[in-house]
Design an enzyme around this catalytic site. Structure first.
Site, PDB file in Angstrom:
ATOM      1  N   ASP A  46       0.825  -1.227   0.000  1.00  0.00           N
ATOM      2  CA  ASP A  46       0.000   0.000   0.000  1.00  0.00           C
ATOM      3  C   ASP A  46       0.851   1.266   0.000  1.00  0.00           C
ATOM      4  O   ASP A  46       0.645   2.155  -0.823  1.00  0.00           O
ATOM      5  CB  ASP A  46      -1.020  -0.007   1.151  1.00  0.00           C
ATOM      6  CG  ASP A  46      -0.406  -0.190   2.537  1.00  0.00           C
ATOM      7  OD1 ASP A  46       0.790  -0.557   2.622  1.00  0.00           O
ATOM      8  OD2 ASP A  46      -1.114   0.034   3.538  1.00  0.00           O
ATOM      9  N   LEU A 135      -8.378  -7.894  12.154  1.00  0.00           N
ATOM     10  CA  LEU A 135      -9.546  -7.848  11.265  1.00  0.00           C
ATOM     11  C   LEU A 135     -10.127  -6.439  11.188  1.00  0.00           C
ATOM     12  O   LEU A 135     -11.205  -6.240  10.644  1.00  0.00           O
ATOM     13  CB  LEU A 135     -10.620  -8.832  11.741  1.00  0.00           C
ATOM     14  CG  LEU A 135     -10.176 -10.291  11.852  1.00  0.00           C
ATOM     15  CD1 LEU A 135     -11.351 -11.167  12.275  1.00  0.00           C
ATOM     16  CD2 LEU A 135      -9.604 -10.796  10.538  1.00  0.00           C
ATOM     17  N   SER A 138     -11.504  -1.616  14.507  1.00  0.00           N
ATOM     18  CA  SER A 138     -11.608  -0.167  14.663  1.00  0.00           C
ATOM     19  C   SER A 138     -12.191   0.479  13.398  1.00  0.00           C
ATOM     20  O   SER A 138     -13.037   1.376  13.489  1.00  0.00           O
ATOM     21  CB  SER A 138     -10.242   0.438  14.998  1.00  0.00           C
ATOM     22  OG  SER A 138      -9.300   0.192  13.989  1.00  0.00           O
ATOM     23  N   ASP A 182      -8.224  -0.629   4.712  1.00  0.00           N
ATOM     24  CA  ASP A 182      -9.240  -1.203   5.590  1.00  0.00           C
ATOM     25  C   ASP A 182     -10.620  -0.586   5.350  1.00  0.00           C
ATOM     26  O   ASP A 182     -11.621  -1.281   5.258  1.00  0.00           O
ATOM     27  CB  ASP A 182      -8.822  -1.018   7.049  1.00  0.00           C
ATOM     28  CG  ASP A 182      -7.478  -1.687   7.332  1.00  0.00           C
ATOM     29  OD1 ASP A 182      -7.039  -2.509   6.511  1.00  0.00           O
ATOM     30  OD2 ASP A 182      -6.875  -1.376   8.373  1.00  0.00           O
ATOM     31  N   TYR A 234       8.230  -2.174  11.234  1.00  0.00           N
ATOM     32  CA  TYR A 234       7.412  -1.528  10.200  1.00  0.00           C
ATOM     33  C   TYR A 234       8.140  -0.297   9.667  1.00  0.00           C
ATOM     34  O   TYR A 234       8.271  -0.105   8.449  1.00  0.00           O
ATOM     35  CB  TYR A 234       6.054  -1.150  10.796  1.00  0.00           C
ATOM     36  CG  TYR A 234       5.116  -0.484   9.832  1.00  0.00           C
ATOM     37  CD1 TYR A 234       4.356  -1.244   8.942  1.00  0.00           C
ATOM     38  CD2 TYR A 234       4.983   0.903   9.803  1.00  0.00           C
ATOM     39  CE1 TYR A 234       3.486  -0.628   8.049  1.00  0.00           C
ATOM     40  CE2 TYR A 234       4.120   1.523   8.917  1.00  0.00           C
ATOM     41  CZ  TYR A 234       3.370   0.758   8.046  1.00  0.00           C
ATOM     42  OH  TYR A 234       2.513   1.374   7.162  1.00  0.00           O
TER      43      TYR A 234
HETATM   44  P1  ADP Z   1      -7.989  -3.853  15.099  1.00  0.00           P
HETATM   45  O1  ADP Z   1      -8.592  -2.708  14.389  1.00  0.00           O
HETATM   46  O2  ADP Z   1      -6.974  -4.570  14.279  1.00  0.00           O
HETATM   47  O3  ADP Z   1      -9.011  -4.801  15.630  1.00  0.00           O
HETATM   48  P2  ADP Z   1      -7.115  -1.761  16.803  1.00  0.00           P
HETATM   49  O4  ADP Z   1      -6.181  -1.708  17.952  1.00  0.00           O
HETATM   50  O5  ADP Z   1      -6.909  -0.850  15.668  1.00  0.00           O
HETATM   51  O6  ADP Z   1      -7.209  -3.279  16.341  1.00  0.00           O
HETATM   52  O7  ADP Z   1      -8.585  -1.472  17.323  1.00  0.00           O
HETATM   53  C1  ADP Z   1      -9.065  -2.108  18.470  1.00  0.00           C
HETATM   54  C2  ADP Z   1      -9.757  -1.053  19.323  1.00  0.00           C
HETATM   55  O8  ADP Z   1     -11.046  -0.771  18.752  1.00  0.00           O
HETATM   56  C3  ADP Z   1     -10.048  -1.509  20.714  1.00  0.00           C
HETATM   57  O9  ADP Z   1      -8.958  -1.239  21.571  1.00  0.00           O
HETATM   58  C4  ADP Z   1     -11.258  -0.665  21.086  1.00  0.00           C
HETATM   59  O10 ADP Z   1     -10.860   0.629  21.489  1.00  0.00           O
HETATM   60  C5  ADP Z   1     -11.976  -0.518  19.767  1.00  0.00           C
HETATM   61  N1  ADP Z   1     -13.071  -1.485  19.632  1.00  0.00           N
HETATM   62  C6  ADP Z   1     -13.203  -2.473  18.732  1.00  0.00           C
HETATM   63  N2  ADP Z   1     -14.374  -3.119  18.885  1.00  0.00           N
HETATM   64  C7  ADP Z   1     -15.009  -2.503  19.912  1.00  0.00           C
HETATM   65  C8  ADP Z   1     -16.262  -2.673  20.585  1.00  0.00           C
HETATM   66  N3  ADP Z   1     -17.114  -3.638  20.215  1.00  0.00           N
HETATM   67  N4  ADP Z   1     -16.569  -1.848  21.597  1.00  0.00           N
HETATM   68  C9  ADP Z   1     -15.715  -0.875  21.973  1.00  0.00           C
HETATM   69  N5  ADP Z   1     -14.543  -0.673  21.397  1.00  0.00           N
HETATM   70  C10 ADP Z   1     -14.180  -1.453  20.388  1.00  0.00           C
HETATM   71 MG    MG Z   2      -7.425  -1.014  13.712  1.00  0.00          MG
END
Ligand code: ADP
Ligand code: MG
Length: 392
Positions: A46, A135, A138, A182, A234
């Protein structure tokens, strides 16, 4: 469906509306959802202005939202125990939000920066995208929120604009230097398709990708490891790519073809050459995978996945023992192709597996991890599903 899959099944949109009404005292204006994503192939391409091929998965974040007449914002997630977080539009600035609320607030901020008249609102989030498993849980939140706000405000943003708004939210509000892959998968994905994305001009095209009719399942093996050198790794890979492009006299490694590699070998130091070779061959593999999916179908892409993994392991050096074990064990027990997916140094692998071999692969990977003394992995299937939409 395994019991684990069932436990993660999303509640019906009506249930979320009812829960919203219970929490906030009146019905929401609607319910919107956006999926997580898996990158099928095209890793570390990317930021080299190359190609990626992610797909939207059958795990989604759902938001029930009601616009308010004042500037109050109340946010609640069914996950965790934070309770309702109350804030106001008046203080919405980068650096002001904490925890998961950064994601919805970041989108609200980015839309306001674009001149969209975002109202105060009440929002209830419910997601079955596993957190931190690579996955993009966020982005699923951000894409559900941007889709909801686009509808509620009548802003009429095109998918490209919503991609850029969520990128702005991630980069400038959340503070994560991510690209557009994403969100593009989550907002532009379609059932039975992958999203072929050109990261130079940001054009996206849907490519047929259906596992079920081909008698295949796509397993995600979340190793649950995150090696401490991931951030430094990275940054140093990016630096190598920039150096490679500079020495080869191109704007980005996207402009180097497989046929140019022989000459490049004479111009670059050994390590930089291998980094460049990964990016150049990976771009080529994405293009070949797109061709194959349009022709013979998913059962023909196994070799591409395998070659992608070997290239990341040997040339780009971003794999790790847990990912290699997941990939090698899957292949040895019937997967037709497997690779690590995501940034590397941990995270998840994917294994394209005949339905008949699914249980054998799952069992073999679990056993191999136990034998090696690794933490038990999470293994689940994903299928190419619809992109973001309104569901109620
Ligand atoms: P990824 O996007 O790869 O899963 P990230 O660290 O970017 O990992 O994002 C994860 C963050 O997204 C969590 O720490 C939380 O803050 C937020 N998150 C994801 N799903 C939820 C949910 N169902 N409720 C609240 N926060 C969530
Ligand atoms: Mg993320």
């Amino acid at each position: 469906m395994t019991s684990q899959d069932q436990a993660m099944a999303a509640p019906a949109a009506q249930d979320l509306s009812a829960r919203f009404e219970h929490e906030f005292g009146s019905a929401p204006d609607g319910v919107w959802q956006a999926p997580g994503r898996v990158n099928l192939i095209g890793e570390h391409t990317d930021y080299n202005e190359g190609f990626v091929l992610p797909f939207a998965i059958d795990r989604t974040a759902r938001v029930a939202v009601a616009a308010r007449a004042d500037s109050t914002v109340r946010l609640l997630s069914t996950y965790g125990d934070q309770g309702v977080v109350s804030t106001t539009l008046d203080t919405l600035q980068p650096g002001t939000a904490k925890g998961w609320t950064k994601y919805p607030l970041g989108v609200m901020w980015a839309l306001r920066e674009r001149g969209v008249a975002v109202p105060g609102l009440d929002l209830l989030l419910d997601s079955n995208v596993p957190l931190g498993a690579g996955l993009s849980s966020s982005h699923a939140i951000e894409c559900a929120v941007v889709t909801a706000l686009n509808d509620l405000t009548g802003a009429g943003l095109a998918a490209e604009d919503m991609v850029l708004a969520t990128q702005r939210a991630e980069n400038d509000f959340v503070g994560a230097p991510t690209g557009i892959m994403d969100q593009s998968a989550s907002l532009r994905g379609a059932k039975g398709h992958a999203v072929f994305l050109d990261c130079r001009d940001q054009k996206a095209n849907l490519v047929p990708f259906e596992t079920e009719p081909a008698g295949l399942v796509l397993l995600v093996i979340d190793t649950k490891v995150s090696h401490s050198h991931a951030d430094g790794g990275y940054a140093s890979r990016r630096a190598s790519c920039e150096l490679g492009a500079e020495v080869l006299g191109v704007k980005a490694l996207r402009d180097v073809g497989v046929a140019d590699l022989e000459e490049a070998a004479g111009l670059l130091d050994e390590v930089t050459f291998r980094r460049v070779r990964h990016v150049v061959t990976e771009n080529d593999r994405v293009l070949q995978t797109v061709e194959l999916l349009g022709g013979a179908g998913p059962s023909a892409i196994g070799q591409m996945l395998d070659a992608s993994h070997a290239s990341m392991r040997d040339d780009f050096e971003i794999s790790c023992p847990e990912l290699d074990l997941a990939v090698d064990t899957s292949r040895a027990h019937g997967a037709i192709g497997a690779r690590m997916t995501g940034g590397g140094f941990g995270g998840a692998a994917i294994a394209l597996t005949p339905v008949d071999a699914e249980q054998a692969v799952r069992a073999a990977v679990v056993k191999a991890f136990a034998d090696a003394g690794y933490r038990a992995p999470d293994i689940f299937t994903v299928s190419p599903a619809a992109g973001a939409m309104r569901v109620a």
